[in-house]
Design an enzyme around this catalytic site. Structure first.
Site, PDB file in Angstrom:
ATOM      1  N   LYS A 192       6.213 -10.585   0.856  1.00 34.42           N
ATOM      2  CA  LYS A 192       5.942  -9.152   0.682  1.00 34.42           C
ATOM      3  C   LYS A 192       5.713  -8.533   2.057  1.00 34.42           C
ATOM      4  O   LYS A 192       5.360  -9.201   3.023  1.00 34.42           O
ATOM      5  CB  LYS A 192       4.751  -8.909  -0.225  1.00 34.42           C
ATOM      6  CG  LYS A 192       3.421  -9.197   0.428  1.00 34.42           C
ATOM      7  CD  LYS A 192       2.432  -8.085   0.181  1.00 34.42           C
ATOM      8  CE  LYS A 192       2.964  -6.779   0.712  1.00 34.42           C
ATOM      9  NZ  LYS A 192       1.894  -5.828   1.062  1.00 34.42           N
ATOM     10  N   GLU A 221      10.984   2.207   4.022  1.00 35.47           N
ATOM     11  CA  GLU A 221      11.340   3.466   3.358  1.00 35.47           C
ATOM     12  C   GLU A 221      11.581   4.586   4.355  1.00 35.47           C
ATOM     13  O   GLU A 221      12.448   5.428   4.172  1.00 35.47           O
ATOM     14  CB  GLU A 221      10.224   3.912   2.414  1.00 35.47           C
ATOM     15  CG  GLU A 221      10.142   3.097   1.163  1.00 35.47           C
ATOM     16  CD  GLU A 221       8.870   3.398   0.393  1.00 35.47           C
ATOM     17  OE1 GLU A 221       8.536   4.583   0.279  1.00 35.47           O
ATOM     18  OE2 GLU A 221       8.231   2.451  -0.066  1.00 35.47           O
ATOM     19  N   THR A 256       0.071  -5.703   4.418  1.00 31.97           N
ATOM     20  CA  THR A 256       0.115  -7.103   4.791  1.00 31.97           C
ATOM     21  C   THR A 256       1.518  -7.674   4.744  1.00 31.97           C
ATOM     22  O   THR A 256       2.359  -7.209   3.999  1.00 31.97           O
ATOM     23  CB  THR A 256      -0.752  -7.870   3.787  1.00 31.97           C
ATOM     24  OG1 THR A 256      -2.065  -7.380   3.910  1.00 31.97           O
ATOM     25  CG2 THR A 256      -0.701  -9.348   4.028  1.00 31.97           C
ATOM     26  N   THR A 279       2.805  -4.483  -2.603  1.00 36.26           N
ATOM     27  CA  THR A 279       1.933  -3.294  -2.547  1.00 36.26           C
ATOM     28  C   THR A 279       2.825  -2.058  -2.391  1.00 36.26           C
ATOM     29  O   THR A 279       3.269  -1.495  -3.380  1.00 36.26           O
ATOM     30  CB  THR A 279       0.905  -3.374  -1.402  1.00 36.26           C
ATOM     31  OG1 THR A 279       1.583  -3.597  -0.187  1.00 36.26           O
ATOM     32  CG2 THR A 279      -0.105  -4.465  -1.661  1.00 36.26           C
ATOM     33  N   THR A 316      -7.186   8.091   3.798  1.00 36.86           N
ATOM     34  CA  THR A 316      -8.178   7.015   3.640  1.00 36.86           C
ATOM     35  C   THR A 316      -8.898   7.110   2.310  1.00 36.86           C
ATOM     36  O   THR A 316      -9.352   8.166   1.950  1.00 36.86           O
ATOM     37  CB  THR A 316      -9.262   7.121   4.748  1.00 36.86           C
ATOM     38  OG1 THR A 316      -8.994   8.244   5.541  1.00 36.86           O
ATOM     39  CG2 THR A 316      -9.266   5.877   5.576  1.00 36.86           C
TER      40      THR A 316
END
Lengths: 406, 406
Positions: B177, B275, B188, B151, B406
């Site tokens: 991941k 990151e 996740t 993701t 959001t």
């Protein structure tokens, strides 16, 4: 909450805040004295690494639940200082007790400041010797105390309440220190409260623990406890009320409520003093099965790094709030939850039974620009509630805490 | 650890990673299939709010500890999606099972992506239908899988180990991941491992839990678990070794060690993918009374906001490390502790039995400029140790996490 009166308005309380030289240019020694021995209760840091004065004060309070003086230095935490530090804390106790002609066991000693630095025993002891005769019931002396216990705080924190019991006016004043977000080397949280109420020691202890659970334990300061945290309360009985000796006494309930009020006031001032923070956030969890569960959820949300960064970004990110609740360690059914966010005046519902509402995101973002915002969660599984207070997590916070040098 | 071989080098494993359109321009559907039913073990998120596929997969694995396929979509987490989401996850299972002609209970289903968005059942089911015939043992297919489960990750995470048991070469490959620091809306953590070893299901489960405790559970991703976390391992037995059915079998010990190796490798890759982070930090606590205590201390230090900001500031702030240890919830005597910090090549002792050493602060600060740094704590109360991995907390992290909407 009176802002003009302070601890000096409690019958029989004198105090002083002095400059000993441990900190340059600022007051760094506080003494709060009761003319007569007082019932005493205190709670101490949960951290396994405890400063020397914490060890000594706990022993003294546990001995007979009585004390007559609180002596506190700032600038050096007397933590991780070994034998030299222990002797320094004992010297503070001995000097104070001898000069006031009271038993050593009636002294509560506290420290706040840098940890791991040799304790400046000589300066502190000399400071006690030179200032103890200045103990005064002048309002100014109370302010000196509130200032003398500060470290990285940007303002002094005081509170005062009065209430009637047994036909008599009862006075209660308190001071606290602690900075909400910036705490280089784990700034300490200290709270000292004095009252002239006459109350049984065991009930005083019970009321303190009840109130600390709902005030100081409900603010988030990085989720960490320091080596020096301490909240102590002295009740000297000089109001002359019929002694409160039962939980069923209406006076006990009033006192507990008022103690809770003053501790909550002081705790919220600590959160407000977060230099790196841009927002003061009030969290409320209601309609919970138990108050303890509600408080656990408040703590989980207000401690969450992701929630705190979202608040900095003015983002009503309900996913992060729900996920933080899932991590609270209690059973939690998000499918029953209603969630509201907003500023101090207006709340907007963003979740209904766990499902996102079709709310106006731009309007909510506008509300979240306020420096005082609110997050309300309804669990819809019971009737109990809990509240807490925290800050956002900002780029300033990271900058301030990373440039600090050991 | 081989970087050329991947899950496709495990006997009987075919797979594919496809683009279904849920995510624009990137692969977002992964299928890992074993020619024969395999022993299966899995661990799931501790979060009380669990995605629909987590519920289903746990039920399927617990039923008989066997499975034959893992199907995972990215772009939508299928969490907080209610009945519509449950039906979507069930449709993924049903479609996969029917097309492969296997029982539904042998399907492990997983999702990752945004939470609270309606699940795009049609796109995902169509993706399965259109791609299942592409299952392949080509190395490329393994890479597609590693990419299709991402993701916010910036790179794919793969690992492969081989070892000999019972005179036979055993292959084991895995993908994972998760992004170390940046995880908008709780990205996740997923890990899927396949091996051709023949091993009893209960032992497979035991080895997985042992290894997850020492790998994925020892990395810090904001201290939170997500709604979708899952680590699953399939062992299809196609190596043809004599089945491992006792903990005393030397093959079990080798397997557990190799599983631990591959999971630790994947876990460290996740931390590396932060990151917003400027540093990869390796924590080691040694000479502890128990390995569990050592790991608890590692987690307490690596989770501490104050330690993480200090590391960003290249500050060997031992006070914060000691205070974090005091908050770990175990007995901890700082007076016995030696502490070392440094980069991947050189460590400098900063504490000896809890007391600060007279070390060269500028030299240590220079070491802490490295992007890979180490913190080693010796408790001197026993012989056990634990390791963990984390990142620093940076201004970039706060920026990235506050601008997410959001």
């Amino acid at each position: 909450m009176s802002m003009i009166k302070n601890i000096t308005n409690v019958r029989g309380i004198t105090c002083w805040g002095a400059h000993t030289g441990v900190k340059s240019m600022r007051r760094d020694l506080a003494i709060i004295y009761s003319e007569v021995p007082a019932a005493a209760a205190a709670v101490f840091t949960q951290n396994k690494v405890r400063a020397e004065p914490v060890e000594i004060s706990e022993k003294h309070v546990n001995l007979n639940n009585r004390a007559q003086v609180i002596v506190c230095n700032a600038g050096n935490a007397n933590a991780c200082t070994g034998e030299q530090g222990r002797q320094g804390a004992e010297a503070m106790v001995k000097t104070t007790a001898e000069l006031l002609n009271i038993p050593k066991e009636d002294v509560i000693v506290a420290s706040t400041g840098l940890i791991g630095e040799p304790f400046p025993t000589e300066d502190v002891v000399k400071g006690i010797e030179e200032n103890i005769h200045k103990l005064s019931d002048n309002t100014k002396a109370g302010s000196f105390v509130a200032n003398a216990i500060l470290t990285t705080d940007t303002f002094a924190k005081e509170g005062f309440v009065e209430f009637e019991h047994d036909g008599i006016r009862i006075n209660m004043g308190g001071v606290a220190k602690g900075s909400g977000m910036i705490h280089p080397n784990m700034a300490t949280m200290l709270g000292f409260v004095v009252t002239d109420l006459d109350i049984d020691e065991k009930l005083l202890d019970k009321a303190l623990r009840y109130s600390v659970d709902r005030s100081f334990n409900m603010i988030t300061v990085d989720g960490d406890t320091s080596t020096n945290d301490m909240v102590a309360v002295l009740a000297n009985g000089l109001a002359g009320n019929k002694k409160i000796s039962s939980e069923k006494d209406p006076g006990y309930i009033i006192f507990r409520e008022k103690l809770n009020e003053i501790l909550t006031h002081l705790a919220k001032l600590i959160v407000s003093d977060g230099e790196g923070a841009s927002k003061f956030i009030e969290y409320k969890v209601s309609k919970a099965r138990s108050a303890e569960n509600a408080r656990k959820l408040v703590r989980a949300i207000s401690d969450s790094t992701l929630v705190k960064t979202a608040m900095f970004g003015r983002d009503p990110n309900w996913g992060r709030i729900i996920a933080a609740c899932g991590n609270a360690g209690i059973n939690f059914n998000y499918k029953k939850v209603n969630l509201f966010v907003g500023d101090k005046d207006k709340l907007v519902q963003v979740l209904e039974k766990g499902q996102p509402m079709d709310f106006d995101k731009n309007f909510v973002k506008k509300l979240l620009r306020d420096s005082h915002i609110r997050v309300n969660l309804e669990l819809n599984t019971g009737q109990e509630s809990g509240m807490g207070w925290g800050t956002d997590l900002t780029t300033d916070y990271v900058m301030f805490n990373s440039v600090y040098t050991t």
